[in-house]
Design an enzyme around this catalytic site. Structure first.
Site, PDB file in Angstrom:
ATOM      1  N   SER A   1      39.102  30.367  46.515  1.00 31.57           N
ATOM      2  CA  SER A   1      39.620  29.472  45.736  1.00 31.57           C
ATOM      3  C   SER A   1      39.478  27.986  45.077  1.00 31.57           C
ATOM      4  CB  SER A   1      41.013  29.399  45.869  1.00 31.57           C
ATOM      5  OG  SER A   1      42.322  28.531  45.164  1.00 31.57           O
TER       6      SER A   1
ATOM      7  N   ASP B   1      46.287  38.729  43.133  1.00 28.85           N
ATOM      8  CA  ASP B   1      46.386  37.651  42.729  1.00 28.85           C
ATOM      9  C   ASP B   1      47.034  37.541  41.702  1.00 28.85           C
ATOM     10  OD1 ASP B   1      44.699  34.453  42.377  1.00 28.85           O
ATOM     11  OD2 ASP B   1      43.844  35.062  43.697  1.00 28.85           O
TER      12      ASP B   1
ATOM     13  N   HIS C   1      46.499  35.963  46.386  1.00 27.01           N
ATOM     14  CA  HIS C   1      45.418  34.673  46.117  1.00 27.01           C
ATOM     15  C   HIS C   1      45.175  34.551  47.624  1.00 27.01           C
ATOM     16  CE1 HIS C   1      42.886  31.453  44.848  1.00 27.01           C
ATOM     17  NE2 HIS C   1      43.848  30.743  46.046  1.00 27.01           N
TER      18      HIS C   1
END
Lengths: 334, 334
Positions: free
Chosen positions: B126, B280, B309
């Site tokens: 991320s 995601d 995610h």
């Protein structure tokens, strides 16, 4: 000129009896003598009939020279009985409208005003599709065909989180007193619009920058002039009211089906065209397909589009409009 | 025991010079004599090193008996310089941290404290993946390998709308004065958590009800005890600060690449493993794949998962942890 149908002492599913419920509706075209050309076209979230009638034209999706089309405004949408036009509704704690309420009022309108007991088609997008499914399950002998665009008969958990975030966004505003808004929720509208924009169009829609071709000059311009402006036109109490209807949407939450979701869907006799959009983020194609499998006469026909949820209401979106128009034409001929 | 690296008169990309910037970091394992076993593992949104170190174990993803692993806490995360620990930062209008700032501070730490000028791997999920890409582009001769899980080198427009909705959610709270929070933004946290929950796990995750197997008793319980509680632990000013870093993430927004995104990605010499999750919703596999095509030595290996995610930080998620562990092991052997 719109029309008003009044229902006295109208009992709602939440337990409240409305002394005077009003259903505002509009009609297009002419009812034929044997009443076999009726299309019911219920409204979607935040929309009023004037927002949806663009597709009613001989060269568009629903042809008013052939069909008698009725748009009933959903309770809570600001035209029919809504928090904005009834102090009674707004003040009531634990108050909500269900689609059962919408369908009951529509059934009474059709029967008492027009003598209509048979619908050639219920056509609906999004919350309109929810109502179409309710019609199919609650009046299974009266609905010949259903076209359900980008909607499900029961709200999924993921969809509920999206709705809870919208609800929370508005009621986080400083003007929210706990029961009502004391002023315009400026901050709340801003969040609300951005959540909506992130879910109701797809990632691909933004990747391709489709909004530029619609006349917007930047992402911020699009978010403000399209999304935020669209919702700011609405009374925030009404936006909450319609969210509650959506949150509570369940075709089997009624005395007939008593929570038996599969039985409710299995009871639909109408020929049903299930048309999700391939990139819809909250009424996903998977969820729509799962329901199509439970409806005996359903056909699954996804709209291949990068417009996300909005593919099913293809205003300014010619490829998807063409696809839907041709699908509707073929389906009505069968 | 954590460590603190202090940078005096540290110039930030936004134009501000911090009189005393602090970079808090933690190390795991031992640096070998020729300094060839270094893995840098930058932090993700809202996380501190204690949230991420669970995967550092001989039998998990990063083995500290083989590697010297450093987790540098991102600016704004509440440990390194952040609004919550610096009145100077909070008071400053137009203030924001960039990943360029993060990478500059990390580079100085590695060189001055450890004499490290070569990284065997930058591993990030991320916002950690964002930092990994920045390392690859800004110090292309010093990074041998990159593993970027569920992140992009530049924030996409759709992702920005999600971030704007989060930012707006917090600052819609009545406690927001326009420059700071005067109290705990109770309403803001509620919206924030629900937006996050709707985007950071997939529709399938909720459809399957995976949270029940994690010990939550209902959807509401999961939303409150997991999502809302996780963010309530953080200072809301820090949550805004990290959103701003994310919103501004662009690997080419620096003097070297001057906005030339393709050139910045093409300059990455590291062997790069691009690992999005198939479901995601904001760092989409399509966006990650597009970047992989622009990086000369990139390999695209999506994680097939319904965790959305969060598949890339597979805490309590054994199938995805196993997939990532094996991919990392194979990639480090090459």
């Amino acid at each position: 000129m719109t029309h008003c149908f009044t229902l006295l002492n109208f009992p709602l599913q939440c337990g409240v009896i409305l002394p005077e419920a009003q259903l505002i509706y509009q009609t297009y075209g002419e009812l034929n003598s044997d009443r076999t050309n009726v299309i019911l076209y219920p409204t979607s979230y935040g929309a009023q009939h004037t927002d949806l009638e663009w597709l009613i034209r001989p060269d568009r999706i629903l042809d008013p020279t052939r069909w008698f089309i009725i748009i009933p405004n959903m309770f809570g949408n600001g035209l029919s009985s809504s928090p904005s036009n009834s102090t009674y509704i707004l003040a009531k704690d634990g108050f909500w409208f269900s689609h059962l309420d919408n369908i009951h009022a529509q059934e009474k309108l059709l029967r008492e005003v027009f003598g209509i007991e048979h619908l050639a088609l219920v056509y609906g997008w999004s919350m309109g599709a929810q109502q179409a499914y309710h019609w199919g399950a609650l009046y299974s002998d009266r609905v010949e065909k259903i076209i359900a665009l980008c909607g499900t008969a029961r709200t999924t958990d993921h969809n509920k989180i999206f709705l809870m975030s919208l609800r929370s966004a508005l009621t986080a505003d400083p003007t929210w007193t706990g029961t009502r808004f004391d002023g315009i929720p400026e901050r709340g509208f801003k969040t609300f619009a951005r959540i909506y924009a992130s879910f109701a169009a797809s990632q691909e829609f933004y990747r391709e920058g489709l909004y530029y071709s619609l006349g917007y000059t930047s992402l911020e311009d699009y978010l403000y002039r399209f999304w935020e402006a669209s919702y700011r036109k609405r009374d925030p109490h009404n936006l909450l009211s319609m969210i509650d209807t959506w949150l509570n949407c369940d075709v089997s939450n009624n005395p007939i089906y008593q929570g038996n979701y599969q039985k409710a869907l299995a009871s639909i006799k109408a020929k049903t065209l299930v048309m999700p959009a391939t990139t819809d983020l909250y009424f996903t194609p998977e969820d729509c397909q799962n329901e199509a499998k439970m409806i005996p006469n359903a056909e699954y026909l996804p709209i291949t589009s990068i417009w996300g949820h909005r593919a099913g209401n293809p205003y300014q979106n010619h490829p998807d409009e063409t696809f839907i128009r041709e699908a509707v034409r073929d389906f009505l001929l069968r």
